[in-house]
Write a protein that holds these residues in place. Structure first.
Motif, PDB file in Angstrom:
ATOM      1  N   TYR A   1       0.774  -1.508  -0.106  1.00  4.45           N
ATOM      2  CA  TYR A   1       0.081   0.006  -0.020  1.00  4.45           C
ATOM      3  C   TYR A   1       0.886   1.166  -0.100  1.00  4.45           C
ATOM      4  O   TYR A   1       0.295   2.076   0.548  1.00  4.45           O
ATOM      5  N   MET A   2       1.872   1.334  -0.800  1.00  8.21           N
ATOM      6  CA  MET A   2       2.775   2.448  -0.725  1.00  8.21           C
ATOM      7  C   MET A   2       2.001   3.756  -1.294  1.00  8.21           C
ATOM      8  O   MET A   2       2.333   5.011  -1.255  1.00  8.21           O
ATOM      9  N   ALA A   3       1.091   3.599  -2.255  1.00  8.26           N
ATOM     10  CA  ALA A   3       0.057   4.725  -2.556  1.00  8.26           C
ATOM     11  C   ALA A   3      -0.527   5.286  -1.497  1.00  8.26           C
ATOM     12  O   ALA A   3      -0.965   6.344  -1.895  1.00  8.26           O
ATOM     13  N   SER A   4      -0.831   4.775  -0.513  1.00  7.75           N
ATOM     14  CA  SER A   4      -1.285   5.614   0.610  1.00  7.75           C
ATOM     15  C   SER A   4      -0.434   6.343   1.443  1.00  7.75           C
ATOM     16  O   SER A   4       0.730   6.109   1.455  1.00  7.75           O
ATOM     17  N   VAL A   5      -1.023   7.475   1.474  1.00  6.78           N
ATOM     18  CA  VAL A   5      -0.061   8.483   1.903  1.00  6.78           C
ATOM     19  C   VAL A   5       0.484   8.224   3.459  1.00  6.78           C
ATOM     20  O   VAL A   5       1.578   8.306   3.753  1.00  6.78           O
TER      21      VAL A   5
ATOM     22  N   GLU B   1      20.878  -2.296   6.241  1.00  9.57           N
ATOM     23  CA  GLU B   1      20.531  -1.950   4.959  1.00  9.57           C
ATOM     24  C   GLU B   1      19.190  -2.382   4.992  1.00  9.57           C
ATOM     25  O   GLU B   1      18.701  -3.457   5.232  1.00  9.57           O
ATOM     26  N   VAL B   2      18.419  -1.476   4.362  1.00 10.62           N
ATOM     27  CA  VAL B   2      17.009  -1.451   4.124  1.00 10.62           C
ATOM     28  C   VAL B   2      16.544  -1.826   2.741  1.00 10.62           C
ATOM     29  O   VAL B   2      16.816  -1.076   1.850  1.00 10.62           O
ATOM     30  N   ASN B   3      15.516  -2.729   2.699  1.00 13.54           N
ATOM     31  CA  ASN B   3      15.179  -3.105   1.289  1.00 13.54           C
ATOM     32  C   ASN B   3      13.500  -2.948   1.286  1.00 13.54           C
ATOM     33  O   ASN B   3      12.944  -3.576   2.109  1.00 13.54           O
ATOM     34  N   VAL B   4      13.063  -1.947   0.653  1.00 13.93           N
ATOM     35  CA  VAL B   4      11.859  -1.617   0.605  1.00 13.93           C
ATOM     36  C   VAL B   4      11.075  -2.284  -0.545  1.00 13.93           C
ATOM     37  O   VAL B   4      11.596  -2.077  -1.698  1.00 13.93           O
ATOM     38  N   ILE B   5      10.098  -2.915  -0.223  1.00 19.16           N
ATOM     39  CA  ILE B   5       9.310  -3.722  -1.146  1.00 19.16           C
ATOM     40  C   ILE B   5       7.738  -3.202  -1.315  1.00 19.16           C
ATOM     41  O   ILE B   5       7.222  -3.272  -0.109  1.00 19.16           O
ATOM     42  N   ASP B   6       7.376  -2.776  -2.302  1.00 19.79           N
ATOM     43  CA  ASP B   6       5.930  -2.171  -2.603  1.00 19.79           C
ATOM     44  C   ASP B   6       5.199  -3.340  -3.644  1.00 19.79           C
ATOM     45  O   ASP B   6       6.012  -3.369  -4.787  1.00 19.79           O
ATOM     46  N   THR B   7       4.002  -3.744  -3.491  1.00 22.80           N
ATOM     47  CA  THR B   7       3.514  -4.700  -4.524  1.00 22.80           C
ATOM     48  C   THR B   7       2.240  -4.022  -4.983  1.00 22.80           C
ATOM     49  O   THR B   7       1.357  -4.842  -5.781  1.00 22.80           O
ATOM     50  N   ALA B   8       1.955  -2.807  -4.766  1.00 22.49           N
ATOM     51  CA  ALA B   8       1.008  -2.049  -5.631  1.00 22.49           C
ATOM     52  C   ALA B   8      -0.322  -2.651  -5.410  1.00 22.49           C
ATOM     53  O   ALA B   8      -1.115  -3.022  -6.342  1.00 22.49           O
ATOM     54  N   ASN B   9      -0.663  -3.114  -4.012  1.00 26.05           N
ATOM     55  CA  ASN B   9      -2.001  -3.813  -3.813  1.00 26.05           C
ATOM     56  C   ASN B   9      -2.204  -5.084  -4.286  1.00 26.05           C
ATOM     57  O   ASN B   9      -3.109  -5.525  -4.235  1.00 26.05           O
ATOM     58  N   ASP B  10      -1.224  -5.780  -4.561  1.00 29.43           N
ATOM     59  CA  ASP B  10      -1.079  -7.136  -4.936  1.00 29.43           C
ATOM     60  C   ASP B  10      -0.671  -8.024  -3.807  1.00 29.43           C
ATOM     61  O   ASP B  10       0.532  -8.142  -3.708  1.00 29.43           O
ATOM     62  N   PHE B  11      -1.539  -8.792  -3.162  1.00 29.74           N
ATOM     63  CA  PHE B  11      -1.337  -9.586  -2.026  1.00 29.74           C
ATOM     64  C   PHE B  11      -0.607 -10.814  -2.823  1.00 29.74           C
ATOM     65  O   PHE B  11       0.484 -11.408  -1.797  1.00 29.74           O
ATOM     66  N   ALA B  12      -0.659 -11.491  -3.865  1.00 25.88           N
ATOM     67  CA  ALA B  12      -0.177 -12.556  -4.314  1.00 25.88           C
ATOM     68  C   ALA B  12       1.361 -12.313  -4.491  1.00 25.88           C
ATOM     69  O   ALA B  12       2.317 -12.999  -4.308  1.00 25.88           O
ATOM     70  N   GLU B  13       1.683 -11.029  -4.937  1.00 29.35           N
ATOM     71  CA  GLU B  13       2.892 -10.675  -5.308  1.00 29.35           C
ATOM     72  C   GLU B  13       3.784 -10.453  -3.951  1.00 29.35           C
ATOM     73  O   GLU B  13       4.954 -10.811  -3.592  1.00 29.35           O
ATOM     74  N   LEU B  14       2.946  -9.857  -3.015  1.00 30.15           N
ATOM     75  CA  LEU B  14       3.764  -9.590  -1.665  1.00 30.15           C
ATOM     76  C   LEU B  14       3.965 -11.061  -1.103  1.00 30.15           C
ATOM     77  O   LEU B  14       5.167 -11.121  -0.666  1.00 30.15           O
ATOM     78  N   ALA B  15       3.101 -12.006  -1.355  1.00 32.55           N
ATOM     79  CA  ALA B  15       3.601 -13.357  -0.923  1.00 32.55           C
ATOM     80  C   ALA B  15       4.607 -13.953  -1.526  1.00 32.55           C
ATOM     81  O   ALA B  15       5.392 -14.548  -0.857  1.00 32.55           O
ATOM     82  N   SER B  16       4.750 -13.765  -2.724  1.00 26.08           N
ATOM     83  CA  SER B  16       5.971 -14.072  -3.281  1.00 26.08           C
ATOM     84  C   SER B  16       7.237 -13.647  -3.250  1.00 26.08           C
ATOM     85  O   SER B  16       8.314 -14.222  -2.708  1.00 26.08           O
ATOM     86  N   ARG B  17       7.324 -12.121  -2.966  1.00 20.87           N
ATOM     87  CA  ARG B  17       8.242 -11.233  -2.394  1.00 20.87           C
ATOM     88  C   ARG B  17       8.833 -12.150  -1.052  1.00 20.87           C
ATOM     89  O   ARG B  17      10.173 -11.692  -0.692  1.00 20.87           O
ATOM     90  N   ILE B  18       7.861 -12.323  -0.215  1.00 21.59           N
ATOM     91  CA  ILE B  18       8.330 -12.761   1.466  1.00 21.59           C
ATOM     92  C   ILE B  18       8.928 -14.175   1.007  1.00 21.59           C
ATOM     93  O   ILE B  18      10.076 -14.147   1.688  1.00 21.59           O
TER      94      ILE B  18
END
Length: 328
Positions: free
Chosen positions: A53-57, A76-93
């Protein structure tokens, strides 16, 4: 591949345990090597900050606080945003687990929708934290506001102080978000407890463009309820729909409709101060949430024990009387 990930997870866990053990070996180390004891516990650590949800302020704001504070501590910080896609977020985890990240911080996302992937991470010895997310067993901490209490605070102020205990209400919600769910439960309870309050409709607002979508939703509802007084108030689960609802009311000349939200969004606070339809919000302490996570994560990296579970940062009701105090 699964066998390789399991071996990697076991090795990660073993190394993690070794790093926090071995006190007898440490005691036999030469006295002239104290520098390592002063090193930041974050040095050499990689933290994966993950959200859909990075689109949220407000989510963007929390991620920014995390990135700044963790980097300042030496991580070292790795920021990951999946633009409202929970399936993609699961994959990135799964990806960051396989790569051996040292910690995962989930921001504004329901962990129950990612439970299998988070369990794999936790089984690999990777601590999982939440910021304004939910909490599942095995996570370390979810730092958030007491969302039910915030729901009671804003709904109580609307129903009692602004509406005088009676009238019609529209609610704009997003129940996939665990914090918004708890606020909505408080709304539901207070409406059900007062037979002089009538719920016209509850409308779901998508997370991608909540201001625009809420404006469109409210414009249609105003057309369906054209008479002044037919809608007393619009109660929003967070501030961006409240901003959209306010814009729709202003464009339609419906200045009698009361609007409230939650978050303390700067644009929302400005609208309150300007005397628009938007009358109140509740400021969440997002920096306070981040402070909780960074402090506890540092303790874990230093091999200290922390209390697990939900931890709350205090929230504040903002009205026309104190809005100026929250304008930057």
């Amino acid at each position: 591949m699964k066998k390789f990930v399991s071996l990697l997870a076991a090795l990660t866990l073993l190394l993690s345990l070794a790093a926090c053990g071995g006190t007898s070996a440490e005691s036999s180390a030469p006295a002239e090597q104290p520098a390592a004891a002063e090193e930041s516990p974050f040095s050499g650590k990689t933290v994966s900050v993950m959200t859909p949800y990075m689109a949220s302020v407000t989510t963007n704001q929390m991620v920014g606080y995390l990135e700044n504070d963790l980097t300042a501590q030496g991580a070292e910080v790795n920021v990951i945003d999946t633009a409202n896609d929970f399936a993609e977020l699961a994959s990135r985890i799964e990806d960051v687990t396989a790569s051996g990240t040292d910690a995962i911080v989930l921001v504004s996302a329901d962990p129950t929708q990612l439970e299998n992937q988070l369990r794999e991470a936790m089984d690999a010895g990777i601590p999982v934290f939440g910021v304004d997310s939910g909490y599942i067993d095995g996570m370390q901490v979810n730092a958030t506001s007491d969302n039910h209490q915030m729901g009671e605070l804003i709904a109580g102020y609307l129903f009692d102080d602004l509406m005088g205990g009676e009238g019609t209400v529209i609610t704009l919600t997003h129940r996939p978000h665990p914090g918004v769910v708890k606020r909505c439960e408080a709304f539901d309870e207070l409406i059900a407890a007062n037979d002089k309050l009538s719920l016209i409709t509850e409308q779901h607002v998508p997370a991608e463009q909540p201001i625009n979508d809420a404006q469109d939703i409210v414009q249609n509802l105003l057309l369906a309820n054209p008479d002044k007084g037919s809608i007393t108030a619009i109660l929003c689960g967070w501030d961006e729909p409240a901003i959209g609802a306010t814009q729709a009311c202003q464009e339609a000349g419906r200045d009698e409709i009361l609007v409230v939200g939650v978050d303390g969004n700067e644009q929302a606070v400005s609208l309150i101060q300007e005397g628009t339809n938007l009358k109140a919000t509740v400021a969440q302490n997002f920096q306070g949430m981040v402070d909780i996570v960074v402090e506890d994560l540092g303790k874990l990296f230093a091999c200290e024990t922390i209390a697990t579970g939900e931890k709350y940062a205090e929230a504040t009701l903002i009205t026309a009387d104190n809005a100026a105090d929250f304008i930057k």
